[in-house]
Write an enzyme that holds these catalytic residues in place. Sequence first.
Site, mmCIF file in Angstrom:
data_model
loop_
_atom_site.group_PDB
_atom_site.id
_atom_site.type_symbol
_atom_site.label_atom_id
_atom_site.label_comp_id
_atom_site.label_asym_id
_atom_site.label_seq_id
_atom_site.Cartn_x
_atom_site.Cartn_y
_atom_site.Cartn_z
ATOM 1 N N SER A 247 -19.970 -18.897 1.115
ATOM 2 C CA SER A 247 -19.001 -18.841 2.212
ATOM 3 C C SER A 247 -19.662 -18.839 3.578
ATOM 4 O O SER A 247 -19.079 -19.324 4.549
ATOM 5 C CB SER A 247 -18.121 -17.589 2.077
ATOM 6 O OG SER A 247 -17.290 -17.686 0.958
ATOM 7 N N THR A 313 -17.021 -15.386 6.166
ATOM 8 C CA THR A 313 -16.132 -16.341 6.813
ATOM 9 C C THR A 313 -15.704 -15.895 8.207
ATOM 10 O O THR A 313 -15.804 -16.679 9.161
ATOM 11 C CB THR A 313 -14.912 -16.634 5.917
ATOM 12 O OG1 THR A 313 -15.376 -17.099 4.634
ATOM 13 C CG2 THR A 313 -14.017 -17.680 6.541
ATOM 14 N N ASP A 468 -11.059 -16.018 -3.281
ATOM 15 C CA ASP A 468 -12.444 -16.077 -3.766
ATOM 16 C C ASP A 468 -12.880 -14.771 -4.416
ATOM 17 O O ASP A 468 -13.460 -14.767 -5.498
ATOM 18 C CB ASP A 468 -13.365 -16.405 -2.593
ATOM 19 C CG ASP A 468 -14.834 -16.290 -2.943
ATOM 20 O OD1 ASP A 468 -15.347 -17.176 -3.645
ATOM 21 O OD2 ASP A 468 -15.473 -15.303 -2.511
ATOM 22 N N HIS A 472 -14.132 -14.524 -8.484
ATOM 23 C CA HIS A 472 -15.457 -14.128 -8.975
ATOM 24 C C HIS A 472 -15.370 -13.246 -10.216
ATOM 25 O O HIS A 472 -16.033 -13.533 -11.226
ATOM 26 C CB HIS A 472 -16.240 -13.433 -7.866
ATOM 27 C CG HIS A 472 -16.912 -14.371 -6.918
ATOM 28 N ND1 HIS A 472 -17.921 -15.218 -7.301
ATOM 29 C CD2 HIS A 472 -16.713 -14.603 -5.593
ATOM 30 C CE1 HIS A 472 -18.328 -15.930 -6.262
ATOM 31 N NE2 HIS A 472 -17.602 -15.582 -5.209
ATOM 32 N N ASP A 513 -13.422 -23.075 2.152
ATOM 33 C CA ASP A 513 -14.826 -23.247 2.499
ATOM 34 C C ASP A 513 -15.635 -23.771 1.320
ATOM 35 O O ASP A 513 -16.672 -24.393 1.492
ATOM 36 C CB ASP A 513 -15.421 -21.941 3.027
ATOM 37 C CG ASP A 513 -14.993 -20.726 2.214
ATOM 38 O OD1 ASP A 513 -14.261 -20.895 1.222
ATOM 39 O OD2 ASP A 513 -15.378 -19.598 2.581
ATOM 40 N N HIS A 514 -15.161 -23.524 0.109
ATOM 41 C CA HIS A 514 -15.817 -23.982 -1.116
ATOM 42 C C HIS A 514 -14.835 -23.805 -2.247
ATOM 43 O O HIS A 514 -13.711 -23.312 -2.045
ATOM 44 C CB HIS A 514 -17.094 -23.178 -1.391
ATOM 45 C CG HIS A 514 -16.823 -21.713 -1.552
ATOM 46 N ND1 HIS A 514 -16.302 -21.168 -2.709
ATOM 47 C CD2 HIS A 514 -16.971 -20.669 -0.694
ATOM 48 C CE1 HIS A 514 -16.147 -19.872 -2.563
ATOM 49 N NE2 HIS A 514 -16.539 -19.537 -1.337
ATOM 50 N N HIS A 637 -19.389 -20.099 -7.595
ATOM 51 C CA HIS A 637 -18.762 -21.223 -6.911
ATOM 52 C C HIS A 637 -19.045 -22.534 -7.640
ATOM 53 O O HIS A 637 -19.943 -22.614 -8.474
ATOM 54 C CB HIS A 637 -19.275 -21.324 -5.473
ATOM 55 C CG HIS A 637 -19.003 -20.112 -4.650
ATOM 56 N ND1 HIS A 637 -19.548 -19.917 -3.400
ATOM 57 C CD2 HIS A 637 -18.247 -19.011 -4.886
ATOM 58 C CE1 HIS A 637 -19.143 -18.766 -2.901
ATOM 59 N NE2 HIS A 637 -18.348 -18.188 -3.800
#
Length: 677
Positions: A247, A313, A468, A472, A513-514, A637
């Site tokens: 991130s 972020t 996110d 995880h 962002d991903h 990710h």
Amino acid sequence: MVKVLSFALLSLATAISAVSAQLDRPGQFSRLGACPELGCVFPPDRTNFLAGAKFDVRVEVHGEDKVQPDTKYSLSIRKLSKTDKKNTNKDNKSSKPVDFSKFTKVQADAPESWHFSYFKDAAAYWKNQDGDKNASTTVNVASSAWRNIQLREPGTYEVLLKYQDKTTDEKKVSKLIWNVNAAPKKRKAKNVILFIGDGMTTAMITAARLISKPHISGMYQKRMNMDQFPVLGHVMTHSVDSLITDSANSASAYNTGHKSTSSALGVYADSSPNPFDDPKQELLAQLMRRRSKKNGGKGGVGIVTTAEVQDATPAAVYSHTRQRNEKATIVDQMIHGKNPVVADVILGGGGQYFHSKKGGKSLNGTDYYEAYSKERGYKTVFDRDELLNYKGKGPLLGVFNSGNLDVWLDRNVYKGNLNKTGADPRGSGLPALNQPNLDDMVIKGLEILDKRYRKEGWFMMAEAASVDKMMHPLDYDRALADLLELDSTIGKTKEWLKRMKLDKDTLVITTADHGHSFDVYGSVDTQYFNSFSDSEELEKKNSIGTYENSGWPSYVDADGDGFPDEWNVRYTLAAGTAGFPTHREDFQVNVNGARVPAVAQGNSHHHYPVHVADPRDAPHGINKPGTMSVRENVGVHSLQDVPLFASGPGSELFAGVQDNTEVFHKIAQVLGLGDQK
């Protein structure tokens, strides 16, 4: 008239046949991420700059083991003419290479030297992890840095680093191409809102739509707010030196227009021991702060997140450091850094880094609540009621948890999970029972920005962080709930913009962002799944229906608020990711809080932690052997491009496939941030 480069052709502008491009080197381990040779320059080859934006430059020359680096290297630069770029061997019109200091009129800092170590391959790395201290390779470094460089004239520049390889006594030249892109001074939009669903992918959006929107005969009767944006694009997310981004550097690409390395914020990651002296890149928020009156004047900046406000972020909006985990110093950078952003609105979690009371981790024990208030005039609020009751015009700092905000599912459904001590952002040791939702923070932030900068315009970054953070630990229910919260907030934001007559002046972007490698491959009858004993894994797996047996899940949104009315339902999604640790899975919501899928094994013979399935997580589920290194205890990710949705003035620029760095350049174009003085 300022010529505007076509962003659709941005990558083509770097394909200059007169200079051979430096190909990325294969392999998992490197001496230094963006430094493929013994001599290197940051920013690296093929970097794209915004004309007038400030940046730092660093040269490093390396020597391995006992070999010392060349200290008599030289750096030069020249602007290429059109004939050079066509490789006609006619360089009459092109400038000759000029010493970098003379060309930029900036003197380098005093020469530096240090050493670091790295691993040449996986074998060396894992030997080191198991205790072999001789497995690493030492690198000796000679370095120079130039600070606050500006290239105002658009075009293509050739940068030459000349040095001697002390191993072979061979003279070497590293040749780089830098592209400086013009952007108009005239704005297309006064305001920009950048929504980031951290880790969000198209597959997650599809799953969130599936569990929240009514459908008849396989067709949705309602769509998500994201679905209704007129412009759709895709964003490539690679780091400067790796396939998979984190991130920090992916968010930095949106805020600087530069690629970077994992964990880096607003800098190119060098090898120096100081995590704060790496070559910096000017931030979008800094450009907004120094925008000339001719270009519209100094603009406002807002930062909203459901994570800690020092997390990767949000910190990418205002911070410069190679290490995203330097959170105590990042708090200080907001108000004390060089050319600090000093945002008008800062809302989120992370209270532990503002104080030194119980659980506090502030820099040097400083009370940053007091510092922000006394030195910069912030009003500070600590819960949802205080936030909503604030009617002032002054800058606002809202911190609502000692760490990340609790996720939507626990804030709004399983509220008993909030009764944990230590979450109070003031260090009282008490729970934080009255945290705001994302829409509360975004709308209040917009109200303040509008009061302070209605004429000049503003930029806001608003992040749904726990998409996110819950992907995880493989807690898909909590991740999708936070994605739905983002979508709901987008809808309420667009309604607010229209009500305030700001919709025609505001570009709204929603992206990630991903990504994570999440997807849905069927549905699960959890009643049938639970009817079998723990040893009957084959029968449990038979509860997963695919193709014609993948019936619709039983989530219902009867009250129309955009969220399922009940999360613990019989028919759920068969979902998973490609990169995960060894764990157990039962495809059912964890009502007692976020999942912990894997824990360290107590009797491993290795010097590093080996993770196994947490027996307390999905105790009656099926076993899923991990797909990664046993050091990993959560999912990771993924490579995939992420979606981008845009509406409002300038939104047409964001259609199609683009690099994450291009998003910055397009926002700069829309806001008229070109050629800052």
